[in-house]
Design an enzyme around this catalytic site. Structure first.
Site, PDB file in Angstrom:
ATOM      1  N   CYS A  71      44.681   8.672  17.219  1.00 12.53           N
ATOM      2  CA  CYS A  71      44.472   9.273  18.542  1.00 12.53           C
ATOM      3  C   CYS A  71      45.814   9.561  19.214  1.00 12.53           C
ATOM      4  CB  CYS A  71      43.640   8.338  19.415  1.00 12.53           C
ATOM      5  SG  CYS A  71      43.493   8.944  21.102  1.00 12.53           S
ATOM      6  N   HIS A 135      40.811   3.556  24.724  1.00  7.77           N
ATOM      7  CA  HIS A 135      40.309   4.678  23.926  1.00  7.77           C
ATOM      8  C   HIS A 135      38.835   4.976  24.213  1.00  7.77           C
ATOM      9  CE1 HIS A 135      40.311   7.480  20.574  1.00  7.77           C
ATOM     10  NE2 HIS A 135      39.156   6.964  20.201  1.00  7.77           N
ATOM     11  N   ASN A 175      36.523  18.036  30.694  1.00  9.25           N
ATOM     12  CA  ASN A 175      35.417  18.298  29.782  1.00  9.25           C
ATOM     13  C   ASN A 175      35.053  16.955  29.178  1.00  9.25           C
ATOM     14  OD1 ASN A 175      35.692  21.103  30.082  1.00  9.25           O
ATOM     15  ND2 ASN A 175      37.175  21.206  28.428  1.00  9.25           N
ATOM     16  N   HIS A 186      39.280  10.411  23.139  1.00 13.05           N
ATOM     17  CA  HIS A 186      39.906   9.640  24.226  1.00 13.05           C
ATOM     18  C   HIS A 186      39.756  10.421  25.537  1.00 13.05           C
ATOM     19  CE1 HIS A 186      43.256   6.618  25.121  1.00 13.05           C
ATOM     20  NE2 HIS A 186      42.934   7.156  26.276  1.00 13.05           N
ATOM     21  N   HIS A 188      40.037  12.308  28.806  1.00 13.64           N
ATOM     22  CA  HIS A 188      41.191  12.957  29.417  1.00 13.64           C
ATOM     23  C   HIS A 188      40.730  14.199  30.162  1.00 13.64           C
ATOM     24  CE1 HIS A 188      40.631  15.299  25.747  1.00 13.64           C
ATOM     25  NE2 HIS A 188      41.339  16.257  26.287  1.00 13.64           N
TER      26      HIS A 188
HETATM   27 ZN   LIG Z   1      42.807   6.978  22.117  1.00 16.58          ZN
END
Ligand SMILES: [Zn+2]
Length: 362
Positions: A71, A135, A175, A186, A188
């Site tokens: 990630c 995460h 989104n 993850h 964001h």
């Molecule tokens: Zn992550």
């Protein structure tokens, strides 16, 4: 709030936002051998509709559904380097490695004002906002303190990006969910600093100006007053914010959240308005997750509408939150009627959507 601005290995800016005042060590260095990318973005104007379209053909190689142990938004830990050099963080904003718009595009793309072939460099900026180092956490899992720090980060970016040469409109959004097309699990958000006024904002500005010409009043203020006078679609009311399902909602579940006092953008909010926002917004997101019993987390788009630099008199700051899920296991796809004609057909009545959103209150 403490803000620390640093640079990644390829020269992109990365900014840490920390809630605590006082010293926080943000000196970690990006050790990856990254080369600077070139943004070849163009903004073309559709001669038929007048809408701007960004052509960013350099982005095809971007990161797509990486496994969790690769990630790029987790902190750099255990010998693995991600986009965030620190071993932990609160809120981080950084320039997207695969931007649709970039200040550097000015040097790469030759503008053209030929009639019917209007083309400009895709000058602007695309940023990624990480809300948490966890995460698995989603925005709805954040504490009120963290949501407030995100609001402060959005506000800081709005002020700074609005001041960049050529930027016309700053758009903060999230989104959520693979159903929406999210390629990184993850949680964001993103911020786009556009070199043009977006098509939806052009339409909204024209409507607001028509309303002013016809009535002498502001459209958003009249709209909010009308929803409150007959609150059949009001979902949530605070001292400083009101959330309602719009009269002609396009999406199965769609909520618009307005500050009760009209401001042009996030930088215009007062401290009491800022303080109340996290509780209201987190409650809305948690209600969205309770809409569909037993289903996976609700996919959604959360979109901040802010007045563009050159049309600050009529447009009101507000957030539009909506899901493309109609019912458990069924999504609303934008097919022939919507994609072909921009004509939406909604399968859920706005009044019943509002009732359902009140039912699932905490
Ligand atoms: Zn992550």
């Amino acid at each position: 709030m403490q803000k620390t601005t640093t640079k990644l290995a390829d020269g992109r800016e990365l900014i840490y936002f920390d809630a605590a005042e006082g010293p926080t060590d943000r000196s970690s260095i990006d050790l990856r051998p990254l080369e600077a990318t070139t943004a070849l973005s163009e903004v073309r104007r559709d001669p038929v509709t007048g809408d701007h379209v960004t052509v960013a053909a350099h982005r095809q190689g971007r990161t797509y559904h990486p496994p969790a142990d690769e990630c790029p938004l987790c902190p750099s830990r255990d010998g693995r380097s991600s986009e965030i050099p620190a071993s932990d963080y609160e809120v981080v904003v950084f320039e997207n490695r695969f931007p649709s718009l970039a200040l550097g595009a000015a040097a790469e793309v030759e503008p053209d004002a030929t009639p019917l072939r209007e083309l400009a460099a895709g000058v602007g900026r695309c940023e990624v906002v990480c809300f948490t180092a966890e995460h698995q956490a989603s925005f709805a899992d954040l504490s009120e303190g963290r949501a407030r720090l995100v609001l402060d980060a959005w506000t800081d970016r709005t002020a700074e990006l609005s001041a960049l040469p050529g930027v016309e409109q700053v758009y903060c959004f999230e989104n959520r969910g693979a159903e929406i097309g999210v390629t990184l699990a993850h949680s964001h958000g993103q911020i786009y600093a556009f070199p043009f006024v977006t098509p939806r904002t052009v339409k909204m500005t024209a409507r607001a100006e028509e309303h002013r010409a016809a009535t002498g009043r502001n459209l958003s203020e009249d709209l909010l007053a009308a929803e409150l006078a007959d609150p059949v679609r009001v979902v949530l009311r605070g001292e400083h914010w009101t959330a309602f399902v719009p009269f002609a909602a396009r999406w199965p579940y769609e909520v618009h959240l307005y500050p009760n006092r009209r401001v042009a953008d996030l930088t215009g909010l007062t401290e009491p308005e800022r303080a109340e926002f996290p509780g209201i917004y987190l409650e809305l997101l948690r209600r969205f997750d309770r809409l569909f019993d037993g289903a996976a987390p609700t996919p959604y788009i959360a979109a901040w509408h802010q007045a563009p630099a050159r049309h600050r008199t009529e447009l009101a700051l507000h957030l539009e939150l909506f899901t493309i899920r109609r019912t458990v296991g069924k999504l609303k796809f934008l097919a022939g009627v919507e994609s072909g004609m921009d004509a939406f057909i909604n399968d859920v009545s706005p009044e019943s959507a509002a009732r359902r959103l009140r039912e699932v209150a905490t």
